[in-house]
Design a protein around this motif. Structure first.
Motif, short mmCIF file in Angstrom:
data_model
loop_
_atom_site.label_atom_id
_atom_site.label_comp_id
_atom_site.label_asym_id
_atom_site.label_seq_id
_atom_site.Cartn_x
_atom_site.Cartn_y
_atom_site.Cartn_z
N ASP A 8 10.68 -46.27 10.05
CA ASP A 8 11.44 -46.38 11.30
C ASP A 8 10.85 -45.53 12.42
N HIS A 10 9.42 -46.92 15.18
CA HIS A 10 9.89 -47.56 16.42
C HIS A 10 9.05 -47.22 17.64
N ASP A 54 9.56 -51.07 10.41
CA ASP A 54 9.90 -50.68 11.79
C ASP A 54 8.91 -49.64 12.32
N HIS A 90 12.18 -55.08 12.72
CA HIS A 90 11.70 -54.93 14.09
C HIS A 90 10.23 -55.33 14.25
N HIS A 164 11.67 -52.08 3.22
CA HIS A 164 12.63 -51.90 4.32
C HIS A 164 13.88 -52.68 3.90
N HIS A 201 14.87 -48.38 7.06
CA HIS A 201 15.89 -49.18 7.75
C HIS A 201 17.02 -48.28 8.26
N HIS A 203 18.41 -44.90 9.63
CA HIS A 203 17.70 -43.84 10.36
C HIS A 203 18.13 -42.43 9.98
MN LIG Z 1 14.71 -49.05 12.14
#
Ligand SMILES: [Mn+2]
Length: 420
Positions: A8, A10, A54, A90, A164, A201, A203
């Protein structure tokens, strides 16, 4: 075998709600966190870096970020560190999505973009020392229970499952709207022949159940006040049959924190509020073992409780002034001040007998408490919660109960409207 487990990340989160300067800083922070992750993986002499989805936020991954991403990954793969990356919701992996069009390193790098689990051998000096078995999301709404499709661990070396997934029982799962489920699974779906499950997945950093080898590292860099605290990666030493040794190491250069400050009963000047906030911030710095040198802070200061400056702090302009003052003095990137929990300290004795609405109201409340006839006369004919059949004595007792705290409530209402 030693792995670094991240998820994650991002990269290129848009941060639309922030002004341009802060937005740039936050996007930069994401890239810095990624570089710090690479540094740390090299310093820890890890055999592999596993990324549980992600890695970037959306399909508009910028060219600049893509260059940083591939350059940083090559630092690892050139140093013979294996990188295994499984896509998430994502950054899904089907060929029409962005992850399929990145100039990934050509050696020591493995992209899991298919639902079908695949095993990757991890080597040290050419010798196999373990396995990473991973599967990826193909689309942005991967509804399959991917965990349940994993084969048993290949053995005999230690094996890591990489996925994930939204595993039931985890804390802080995003509110999945109806139909938006992302690779849902139960803990029991994660095959117990694996020595470690590297998930992504959710956070919030957590171990799924005490004594389980199933972990979410949390995201790499917090992105809002819902993602407070130190953020980073897990360094995992696998030496079965012992449970893996898991250490958290922070890497995020920007930290989001909320500070609740409630000891403001004696605050008569803005400097007093500042001192109280400073003390709360110092307490946080002292109590937290994961604060990084040169860390940037984004703080939400929630003022609460009785405070003589309540009326002042209810003004947007004054709150902004205080936020700016705090930002400079604490060296924070951004400070937000919230006043919702504040109340004016009320000394009723100052108002009784005064010739204004509050004085009269307090007088009346006080008289009604002593004078049953008056209390009866003032009572509405239809009384909320009252019993119409009640004896007079019970009715008066009920009415007196209603007066309880009414003086302070009246003062709070009237003083607030006086001052605004
Ligand atoms: Mn995420």
């Amino acid at each position: 075998m030693r792995i670094v487990h991240a998820a994650d990340i991002h990269l290129d989160t848009p941060f639309r709600r922030h002004d341009a300067a802060l937005r740039r800083r936050l996007q930069q922070a994401g890239r810095e966190a990624f570089s710090a992750l690479v540094d740390l993986t090299l310093e820890e002499r890890a055999d592999a870096l596993v990324i549980a989805g992600d890695l970037f936020d959306n399909e508009w991954l910028t060219i600049a970020t893509e260059r940083v991403l591939t350059r940083e990954l090559r630092r690892l793969t050139d140093a013979d560190v294996t990188v295994v990356y499984a896509t998430g919701n994502h950054d899904p992996g089907r060929t029409n999505y962005r992850a399929a069009h990145i100039d990934w390193p050509s050696t020591n790098f493995h992209l899991h973009s298919s639902r079908t689990p695949r095993r990757i051998p991890i080597r040290r000096d050419g010798e196999p020392i373990g396995w990473v078995v991973g599967a990826g999301h193909q689309t942005t709404h991967e509804a399959t229970n991917l965990a349940s499709t994993f084969p048993p661990a290949p053995g005999p070396q230690p094996a890591v499952g990489l996925l994930h997934a939204d595993v039931g029982g985890a804390q802080g799962a995003p509110d999945d709207e109806a139909g938006n489920v992302y690779a849902p699974a139960a803990l029991a779906d994660l095959d117990s022949s694996y020595d470690y499950w590297a998930l992504g997945h959710i956070h919030k950093r957590q171990r799924l159940r005490e004594d389980s080898p199933v972990w979410y590292p949390g995201n790499l860099q917090g992105r809002d006040f819902g993602e407070t605290g130190a953020k980073g990666v897990l360094v995992v030493d696998l030496n079965p049959p012992e449970l893996p040794q898991v250490r958290f190491l922070p890497v995020a250069p920007v930290r989001w924190e909320r500070l609740t400050v409630s000891n403001l009963g004696e605050a008569r000047a803005i400097g007093d509020v500042h001192t109280a906030v400073r003390a709360a911030f110092d307490d946080l710095l002292e109590a937290d073992e994961h604060v990084l040198l040169g860390q940037d802070w984004i703080l939400r200061v929630e003022l609460s409780g009785p405070c003589p400056l309540t009326a002042v702090l209810r003004s947007d302009e004054e709150r902004d002034g205080l936020a700016e003052y705090l930002g400079e003095s604490l060296g924070a990137l951004e400070v937000e001040v919230r006043d919702a929990g504040l109340s004016p300290p009320i000394d009723l004795s100052h108002h009784v007998g005064q010739r204004h609405v509050l004085g009269e109201a307090l007088e009346l409340i006080e008289q009604a408490g002593r004078d049953d006839t008056l209390l009866s006369r003032l009572a509405p004919s239809e009384l909320a919660g009252g019993d119409e059949q009640a004896e007079e004595g019970e009715r008066l007792q009920y009415l007196r109960g209603l007066l309880d705290g009414l003086d302070a409530a009246a003062a709070e209402r009237l003083l607030r409207s006086d001052s605004t």
